[in-house]
Design a protein around this motif. Structure first.
Motif, PDB file in Angstrom:
ATOM      1  N   GLU A   1      -2.487  -0.021 -63.286  1.00 52.75           N
ATOM      2  CA  GLU A   1      -2.398  -0.947 -62.558  1.00 52.75           C
ATOM      3  C   GLU A   1      -2.344  -2.429 -62.748  1.00 52.75           C
ATOM      4  N   LYS A   2      -1.779  -3.726 -63.042  1.00 50.56           N
ATOM      5  CA  LYS A   2      -1.717  -4.768 -62.631  1.00 50.56           C
ATOM      6  C   LYS A   2      -2.812  -5.881 -62.346  1.00 50.56           C
ATOM      7  N   LEU A   3      -3.163  -6.254 -62.988  1.00 48.21           N
ATOM      8  CA  LEU A   3      -3.790  -7.521 -62.574  1.00 48.21           C
ATOM      9  C   LEU A   3      -3.221  -9.086 -63.136  1.00 48.21           C
ATOM     10  N   LYS A   4      -3.610 -10.062 -62.433  1.00 49.58           N
ATOM     11  CA  LYS A   4      -3.766 -11.622 -62.407  1.00 49.58           C
ATOM     12  C   LYS A   4      -5.235 -11.992 -63.724  1.00 49.58           C
ATOM     13  N   LEU A   5      -4.455 -12.267 -64.498  1.00 49.93           N
ATOM     14  CA  LEU A   5      -5.066 -13.560 -65.728  1.00 49.93           C
ATOM     15  C   LEU A   5      -5.539 -14.494 -65.300  1.00 49.93           C
ATOM     16  N   ILE A   6      -7.285 -15.360 -65.288  1.00 54.32           N
ATOM     17  CA  ILE A   6      -7.992 -15.776 -64.617  1.00 54.32           C
ATOM     18  C   ILE A   6      -8.140 -17.063 -66.061  1.00 54.32           C
ATOM     19  N   ALA A   7      -8.772 -16.119 -67.119  1.00 56.62           N
ATOM     20  CA  ALA A   7      -8.908 -17.151 -67.917  1.00 56.62           C
ATOM     21  C   ALA A   7      -9.397 -15.866 -68.831  1.00 56.62           C
ATOM     22  N   GLN A   8      -9.189 -16.652 -70.374  1.00 56.25           N
ATOM     23  CA  GLN A   8      -8.967 -15.221 -71.666  1.00 56.25           C
ATOM     24  C   GLN A   8     -10.039 -15.903 -72.453  1.00 56.25           C
TER      25      GLN A   8
ATOM     26  N   ARG B   1     -11.483 -13.088 -68.394  1.00 57.55           N
ATOM     27  CA  ARG B   1     -11.636 -12.906 -66.437  1.00 57.55           C
ATOM     28  C   ARG B   1     -10.146 -12.702 -66.082  1.00 57.55           C
ATOM     29  N   VAL B   2     -10.071 -11.621 -65.062  1.00 56.09           N
ATOM     30  CA  VAL B   2      -8.715 -10.638 -63.971  1.00 56.09           C
ATOM     31  C   VAL B   2      -9.181 -10.335 -63.020  1.00 56.09           C
ATOM     32  N   ARG B   3      -7.856 -10.170 -62.134  1.00 59.19           N
ATOM     33  CA  ARG B   3      -8.561 -10.478 -60.630  1.00 59.19           C
ATOM     34  C   ARG B   3      -7.245  -9.303 -60.176  1.00 59.19           C
ATOM     35  N   SER B   4      -7.928  -8.213 -59.190  1.00 57.06           N
ATOM     36  CA  SER B   4      -7.097  -7.127 -58.641  1.00 57.06           C
ATOM     37  C   SER B   4      -6.086  -8.279 -57.815  1.00 57.06           C
ATOM     38  N   THR B   5      -4.430  -7.352 -57.887  1.00 57.11           N
ATOM     39  CA  THR B   5      -3.701  -7.698 -57.118  1.00 57.11           C
ATOM     40  C   THR B   5      -3.817  -7.902 -55.591  1.00 57.11           C
ATOM     41  N   GLN B   6      -4.545  -6.812 -55.120  1.00 61.48           N
ATOM     42  CA  GLN B   6      -5.217  -6.511 -54.124  1.00 61.48           C
ATOM     43  C   GLN B   6      -6.828  -7.573 -53.178  1.00 61.48           C
ATOM     44  N   ALA B   7      -7.698  -8.091 -54.076  1.00 61.89           N
ATOM     45  CA  ALA B   7      -8.586  -8.275 -53.840  1.00 61.89           C
ATOM     46  C   ALA B   7      -8.381  -9.488 -54.475  1.00 61.89           C
ATOM     47  N   THR B   8     -10.309 -10.186 -53.959  1.00 67.56           N
ATOM     48  CA  THR B   8     -10.601 -11.397 -54.791  1.00 67.56           C
ATOM     49  C   THR B   8     -11.018 -11.439 -55.065  1.00 67.56           C
ATOM     50  N   GLU B   9     -12.035 -10.676 -55.928  1.00 66.68           N
ATOM     51  CA  GLU B   9     -13.287 -10.376 -56.801  1.00 66.68           C
ATOM     52  C   GLU B   9     -12.654 -10.344 -57.936  1.00 66.68           C
ATOM     53  N   GLU B  10     -13.257 -10.767 -59.082  1.00 64.14           N
ATOM     54  CA  GLU B  10     -13.246 -11.240 -60.083  1.00 64.14           C
ATOM     55  C   GLU B  10     -13.707 -10.144 -61.088  1.00 64.14           C
ATOM     56  N   SER B  11     -13.042  -9.370 -61.689  1.00 69.36           N
ATOM     57  CA  SER B  11     -13.859  -9.298 -62.812  1.00 69.36           C
ATOM     58  C   SER B  11     -14.016  -9.169 -64.433  1.00 69.36           C
ATOM     59  N   PHE B  12     -14.152  -8.202 -65.768  1.00 70.11           N
ATOM     60  CA  PHE B  12     -14.017  -8.935 -66.772  1.00 70.11           C
ATOM     61  C   PHE B  12     -13.647  -7.100 -67.589  1.00 70.11           C
ATOM     62  N   ILE B  13     -12.529  -7.470 -68.605  1.00 67.13           N
ATOM     63  CA  ILE B  13     -12.539  -6.552 -68.988  1.00 67.13           C
ATOM     64  C   ILE B  13     -11.704  -6.762 -70.391  1.00 67.13           C
ATOM     65  N   PRO B  14     -11.998  -5.680 -71.211  1.00 62.46           N
ATOM     66  CA  PRO B  14     -12.058  -6.312 -73.435  1.00 62.46           C
ATOM     67  C   PRO B  14     -10.409  -6.738 -72.923  1.00 62.46           C
ATOM     68  N   ASN B  15     -10.025  -7.578 -73.585  1.00 61.00           N
ATOM     69  CA  ASN B  15      -8.586  -7.817 -74.126  1.00 61.00           C
ATOM     70  C   ASN B  15      -7.669  -6.530 -74.994  1.00 61.00           C
ATOM     71  N   SER B  16      -8.655  -5.604 -75.130  1.00 58.20           N
ATOM     72  CA  SER B  16      -7.698  -4.679 -76.548  1.00 58.20           C
ATOM     73  C   SER B  16      -7.418  -3.374 -75.562  1.00 58.20           C
ATOM     74  N   HIS B  17      -7.586  -3.250 -73.842  1.00 62.11           N
ATOM     75  CA  HIS B  17      -7.490  -2.649 -72.698  1.00 62.11           C
ATOM     76  C   HIS B  17      -5.983  -3.312 -71.783  1.00 62.11           C
ATOM     77  N   VAL B  18      -5.871  -4.301 -72.372  1.00 63.52           N
ATOM     78  CA  VAL B  18      -4.574  -4.684 -71.204  1.00 63.52           C
ATOM     79  C   VAL B  18      -3.017  -5.018 -72.058  1.00 63.52           C
ATOM     80  N   ALA B  19      -2.873  -5.379 -71.332  1.00 62.79           N
ATOM     81  CA  ALA B  19      -1.265  -7.009 -71.908  1.00 62.79           C
ATOM     82  C   ALA B  19      -0.234  -6.834 -71.285  1.00 62.79           C
ATOM     83  N   LYS B  20      -0.754  -8.335 -71.631  1.00 63.60           N
ATOM     84  CA  LYS B  20       0.652  -9.154 -71.022  1.00 63.60           C
ATOM     85  C   LYS B  20       1.695  -8.902 -70.291  1.00 63.60           C
TER      86      LYS B  20
END
Length: 281
Positions: free
Chosen positions: A51-58, A64-83
């Protein structure tokens, strides 16, 4: 070594930049999920691999990320994502994760990614999906030009991607599309798909003709307005054919009951002929 510079069109080629710094920061930061979070062993995942997410803040360990299909923000460990930059430049994705991402549904033969080494900046590899995922080391000359095969050097990574999108030129196949570019998020697939309505089979012979001709309560009818019109026209045509066939059958039946006698030129009723034959016999 032959240096190769290719002209690019605005329609289907990526923009050229001559420096590594211009590869990043020129677009909104995007990240790709490398593994389900949280793990399915713990609970239903909020974000799934690929899944691709928009990065809001590190924020330290948590991003802090947001789905490309929604407006809700959530948190995810940086070890689980790659830019991800430009859709195809993945930062810090190792060989094993590259193979896992390219093997996801939606990636076709020729899907690819350029991945930057997590251990040393400026070192890149090209991963391409074929029958299996193939990996190619991208080398860099002292003048900062890049190459996979020494006979072809490129001023920037964009030139390299553009060239291998047109020609395989020693790779397992030509590049077709960036990794995950054809994937549809589950939420979009659910919301965008029309509802499936299951109806029981019915006997066409029992269809009420008034229902076919009526335009009222179309949404409640078992047939749409267009289908009803088509069936009504078909039934009308069938009835006309049946009437014509009955008329023709009646005419033939009447014709069989009389005979024309050439020698007398008169019409004799079949029943009368039979009666005369009986008397004479």
């Amino acid at each position: 070594m032959g240096n190769m510079m290719r002209s690019v069109s605005a329609r289907d080629k990526v923009n050229r930049n001559n420096h590594d710094s211009s590869l990043k920061g020129s677009e909104e930061d995007m990240v790709v999920v490398l593994q389900d979070y949280p793990s399915s062993e713990i609970s239903e995942p909020i974000h799934r691999m690929g899944e691709k997410l928009k990065l809001i803040a590190q924020e330290a360990y948590w991003w802090r990320v947001r789905s490309t299909q929604a407006t809700e923000e959530s948190f995810i460990p940086n070890s689980h994502v790659a830019k991800v930059y430009h859709g195809w430049l993945f930062e810090g994705v190792d060989r094993q994760k590259a193979e896992a991402l390219l093997s996801l549904p939606g990636n076709r033969v020729g899907s690819f990614m350029v991945r930057e080494s997590s251990r040393e900046r400026g070192l890149y590899s090209l991963s391409v999906k074929h029958w299996i995922v193939k990996h190619y080391r991208i080398y860099r000359l002292e003048n900062s030009w890049y190459y996979i095969s020494p006979r072809l050097t490129f001023q920037c990574l964009e030139d390299m991607i553009n060239h291998y999108s047109d020609f395989a030129d020693g790779l397992c196949c030509a590049l077709t599309s960036p990794c995950l570019s054809g994937n549809t998020p589950p939420s979009e697939a659910i919301s965008g798909a029309p509802p499936v309505v299951m109806r029981r089979n019915f006997d066409w012979k029992k269809v009420d003709r008034q229902q076919l001709d009526s335009t009222d309560n179309c949404s409640d009818s078992m047939l749409s307005y267009g289908v009803r019109n088509s069936i009504a026209a078909y039934l009308s045509f069938s009835e006309s054919q049946n009437a014509a066939q009955k008329k023709e059958a009646n005419r033939k039946k009447k014709c069989k009951s009389v005979y024309a006698l050439p020698e007398s030129g008169h019409l004799v009723i079949e029943e009368e002929m039979l009666r005369l034959k009986t008397v004479v016999g």
